[in-house]
Design a protein around this motif. Structure first.
Motif, PDB file in Angstrom:
ATOM      1  N   LYS A  36       0.789  -1.255  -0.038  1.00 20.55           N
ATOM      2  CA  LYS A  36       0.017  -0.005   0.131  1.00 20.55           C
ATOM      3  C   LYS A  36       0.875   1.286  -0.175  1.00 20.55           C
ATOM      4  CE  LYS A  36      -3.961  -1.977   2.315  1.00 20.55           C
ATOM      5  NZ  LYS A  36      -4.768  -2.034   3.371  1.00 20.55           N
ATOM      6  N   ALA A  37       2.012   1.105   0.666  1.00 22.55           N
ATOM      7  CA  ALA A  37       2.991   2.446   0.733  1.00 22.55           C
ATOM      8  C   ALA A  37       3.443   2.403  -0.688  1.00 22.55           C
ATOM      9  CB  ALA A  37       3.937   2.103   1.920  1.00 22.55           C
ATOM     10  N   GLY A  38       3.990   1.658  -1.309  1.00 20.84           N
ATOM     11  CA  GLY A  38       4.514   1.783  -2.539  1.00 20.84           C
ATOM     12  C   GLY A  38       3.288   2.320  -3.582  1.00 20.84           C
ATOM     13  N   GLY A  39       2.331   1.666  -3.274  1.00 25.58           N
ATOM     14  CA  GLY A  39       1.076   2.238  -4.399  1.00 25.58           C
ATOM     15  C   GLY A  39       0.865   3.765  -3.990  1.00 25.58           C
ATOM     16  N   HIS A  40       0.865   4.279  -2.873  1.00 24.74           N
ATOM     17  CA  HIS A  40       0.613   5.610  -2.623  1.00 24.74           C
ATOM     18  C   HIS A  40       1.781   6.415  -3.193  1.00 24.74           C
ATOM     19  CE1 HIS A  40      -3.247   5.855  -0.605  1.00 24.74           C
ATOM     20  NE2 HIS A  40      -2.618   4.842   0.408  1.00 24.74           N
ATOM     21  N   ALA A  41       3.047   5.966  -2.921  1.00 26.32           N
ATOM     22  CA  ALA A  41       4.308   6.531  -3.382  1.00 26.32           C
ATOM     23  C   ALA A  41       4.055   6.744  -4.937  1.00 26.32           C
ATOM     24  CB  ALA A  41       5.524   5.973  -2.949  1.00 26.32           C
ATOM     25  N   GLN A  42       3.680   5.620  -5.555  1.00 25.54           N
ATOM     26  CA  GLN A  42       3.488   5.685  -7.062  1.00 25.54           C
ATOM     27  C   GLN A  42       2.508   6.793  -7.457  1.00 25.54           C
ATOM     28  OE1 GLN A  42       2.800   1.948  -8.543  1.00 25.54           O
ATOM     29  NE2 GLN A  42       5.057   1.185  -8.698  1.00 25.54           N
ATOM     30  N   ARG A  43       1.545   6.691  -6.783  1.00 24.25           N
ATOM     31  CA  ARG A  43       0.366   7.764  -6.996  1.00 24.25           C
ATOM     32  C   ARG A  43       0.856   9.121  -6.789  1.00 24.25           C
ATOM     33  NH1 ARG A  43      -4.195   8.172 -10.159  1.00 24.25           N
ATOM     34  NH2 ARG A  43      -5.180  10.207  -9.571  1.00 24.25           N
ATOM     35  N   ALA A  44       1.748   9.435  -5.639  1.00 26.81           N
ATOM     36  CA  ALA A  44       2.360  10.782  -5.493  1.00 26.81           C
ATOM     37  C   ALA A  44       3.199  11.188  -6.580  1.00 26.81           C
ATOM     38  CB  ALA A  44       3.196  10.595  -4.188  1.00 26.81           C
ATOM     39  N   SER A  45       4.053  10.093  -7.359  1.00 29.00           N
ATOM     40  CA  SER A  45       4.653  10.294  -8.528  1.00 29.00           C
ATOM     41  C   SER A  45       3.612  11.069  -9.554  1.00 29.00           C
ATOM     42  CB  SER A  45       5.563   9.439  -8.958  1.00 29.00           C
ATOM     43  OG  SER A  45       6.659   9.131  -8.143  1.00 29.00           O
ATOM     44  N   TYR A  46       2.773  10.351  -9.836  1.00 30.32           N
ATOM     45  CA  TYR A  46       1.790  10.358 -10.928  1.00 30.32           C
ATOM     46  C   TYR A  46       1.043  11.857 -10.616  1.00 30.32           C
ATOM     47  CZ  TYR A  46      -2.185   9.783 -13.939  1.00 30.32           C
ATOM     48  OH  TYR A  46      -3.243   9.797 -15.042  1.00 30.32           O
ATOM     49  N   GLU A  47       0.901  12.084  -9.404  1.00 27.01           N
ATOM     50  CA  GLU A  47       0.044  13.364  -9.072  1.00 27.01           C
ATOM     51  C   GLU A  47       1.023  14.735  -9.316  1.00 27.01           C
ATOM     52  OE1 GLU A  47      -3.139  14.110  -8.422  1.00 27.01           O
ATOM     53  OE2 GLU A  47      -4.000  12.068  -8.166  1.00 27.01           O
ATOM     54  N   ALA A  48       2.255  14.519  -8.754  1.00 29.10           N
ATOM     55  CA  ALA A  48       3.262  15.303  -8.978  1.00 29.10           C
ATOM     56  C   ALA A  48       3.461  15.872 -10.296  1.00 29.10           C
ATOM     57  CB  ALA A  48       4.369  15.173  -8.003  1.00 29.10           C
ATOM     58  N   ALA A  49       3.735  14.627 -10.984  1.00 29.69           N
ATOM     59  CA  ALA A  49       3.998  15.007 -12.543  1.00 29.69           C
ATOM     60  C   ALA A  49       2.820  15.690 -13.229  1.00 29.69           C
ATOM     61  CB  ALA A  49       4.441  13.576 -13.082  1.00 29.69           C
ATOM     62  N   GLU A  50       1.609  14.962 -12.916  1.00 25.94           N
ATOM     63  CA  GLU A  50       0.611  15.739 -13.756  1.00 25.94           C
ATOM     64  C   GLU A  50       0.199  17.246 -13.267  1.00 25.94           C
ATOM     65  OE1 GLU A  50      -3.408  13.543 -14.734  1.00 25.94           O
ATOM     66  OE2 GLU A  50      -3.659  14.333 -12.787  1.00 25.94           O
ATOM     67  N   ALA A  51       0.405  17.660 -12.092  1.00 22.54           N
ATOM     68  CA  ALA A  51       0.310  18.973 -11.644  1.00 22.54           C
ATOM     69  C   ALA A  51       1.370  19.980 -12.327  1.00 22.54           C
ATOM     70  CB  ALA A  51       0.354  19.081 -10.034  1.00 22.54           C
ATOM     71  N   GLY A  52       2.630  19.197 -12.539  1.00 14.56           N
ATOM     72  CA  GLY A  52       3.831  19.858 -13.072  1.00 14.56           C
ATOM     73  C   GLY A  52       3.553  20.126 -14.374  1.00 14.56           C
ATOM     74  N   LEU A  53       2.934  18.902 -15.104  1.00 18.08           N
ATOM     75  CA  LEU A  53       2.583  19.009 -16.479  1.00 18.08           C
ATOM     76  C   LEU A  53       1.549  20.109 -16.988  1.00 18.08           C
ATOM     77  CD1 LEU A  53       2.504  15.360 -17.410  1.00 18.08           C
ATOM     78  CD2 LEU A  53       4.117  17.037 -18.487  1.00 18.08           C
ATOM     79  N   LEU A  54       0.440  20.358 -15.919  1.00 15.29           N
ATOM     80  CA  LEU A  54      -0.304  21.305 -16.243  1.00 15.29           C
ATOM     81  C   LEU A  54       0.127  22.568 -16.224  1.00 15.29           C
ATOM     82  CD1 LEU A  54      -3.430  19.235 -14.463  1.00 15.29           C
ATOM     83  CD2 LEU A  54      -3.205  19.443 -16.905  1.00 15.29           C
ATOM     84  N   LEU A  55       0.515  22.727 -15.205  1.00 16.34           N
ATOM     85  CA  LEU A  55       1.235  24.205 -14.891  1.00 16.34           C
ATOM     86  C   LEU A  55       2.273  24.508 -16.194  1.00 16.34           C
ATOM     87  CD1 LEU A  55       2.072  24.196 -11.093  1.00 16.34           C
ATOM     88  CD2 LEU A  55       0.471  25.643 -12.206  1.00 16.34           C
ATOM     89  N   ALA A  56       3.081  23.700 -16.428  1.00 14.68           N
ATOM     90  CA  ALA A  56       3.995  23.982 -17.643  1.00 14.68           C
ATOM     91  C   ALA A  56       3.312  24.074 -19.002  1.00 14.68           C
ATOM     92  CB  ALA A  56       4.966  22.604 -17.909  1.00 14.68           C
ATOM     93  N   LEU A  57       2.050  23.483 -19.195  1.00 18.39           N
ATOM     94  CA  LEU A  57       1.366  23.451 -20.182  1.00 18.39           C
ATOM     95  C   LEU A  57       0.612  24.903 -20.281  1.00 18.39           C
ATOM     96  CD1 LEU A  57      -0.125  19.797 -20.777  1.00 18.39           C
ATOM     97  CD2 LEU A  57       1.291  21.013 -22.388  1.00 18.39           C
ATOM     98  N   ASP A  58       0.172  25.328 -19.049  1.00 18.26           N
ATOM     99  CA  ASP A  58      -0.581  26.643 -19.006  1.00 18.26           C
ATOM    100  C   ASP A  58       0.378  27.778 -19.288  1.00 18.26           C
ATOM    101  OD1 ASP A  58      -2.771  25.512 -18.171  1.00 18.26           O
ATOM    102  OD2 ASP A  58      -2.911  25.974 -16.198  1.00 18.26           O
TER     103      ASP A  58
END
Length: 189
Positions: free
Chosen positions: A54-76
């Motif tokens: 479960k900890a590994g799953g949340h860490a992967q989700r954190a990577s995904y969330e962080a990257a997606e947020a960064g992508l959206l900001l960069a795209l903006d």
């Protein structure tokens, strides 16, 4: 744990890029830490494999969330640049502008699709991470190019203004010369 370290590093990078972008990822990191707390005993011996998973799953989700947020900001930011300079040729100042636009199109298409479930999610996380490594650099490049593009635009406006003033003065002189000639012709010798 590798997933936790990678997610933590990516969260930090995204927050450096733009501070507010890391909040969902930070929450996922908290959840990962919560599960890690129950996965090991005081001597760092594994107690519960499920908690570790479960900890590994949340860490992967954190990577995904962080990257997606960064992508959206960069795209903006990149889209704002495109809008601000839509009538200006910028390829002289930003040599890889066309490649940046291609990366943006790829990121937008990647963000807009159904993502994998289960083990396939790793592919999404990896691709998000790769795109995040590319687009903020591109956004920063475009941001750095703004002053030079603005200088060139101002020089162009100044040159056009000077040409217009010179043309008007010449036209006025021509009209004055024409009327002077006409007046001399009417007054006669």
């Amino acid at each position: 744990m590798v997933e936790y370290d990678e997610a933590s590093e990516l969260c930090a990078k995204v927050q450096l890029f733009r501070k507010a972008a890391g909040i969902p990822a930070i929450n996922e990191m908290r959840y990962a830490g919560y599960h890690l707390r129950f996965a090991f005993d005081d001597q760092a011996q594994l107690l519960d494999q499920d908690q570790l998973r479960k900890a590994g799953g949340h860490a992967q989700r954190a990577s995904y969330e962080a990257a997606e947020a960064g992508l959206l900001l960069a795209l903006d930011e990149i889209n704002l640049f495109k809008e601000d300079y839509k009538n200006v040729i910028v390829t002289g100042d930003v040599k890889d502008y066309v490649a940046i636009l291609a990366d943006c199109a790829e990121a937008q298409s990647h963000l807009g699709v159904q993502h994998h479930l289960g083990d396939g999610q790793i592919l999404d996380h990896v691709r998000h991470r790769q795109l995040f490594e590319t687009l903020p650099k591109a956004a920063n490049t475009l941001h750095a190019a703004r002053p030079e593009i603005n200088k060139r635009m101002n020089e162009s406006r100044t040159g056009k203004g000077r040409w217009l003033i010179t043309t008007l003065i010449a036209l006025c002189a021509l009209i004055a010369a024409f009327f002077k000639e006409r007046l001399w012709g009417l007054m006669g010798p």
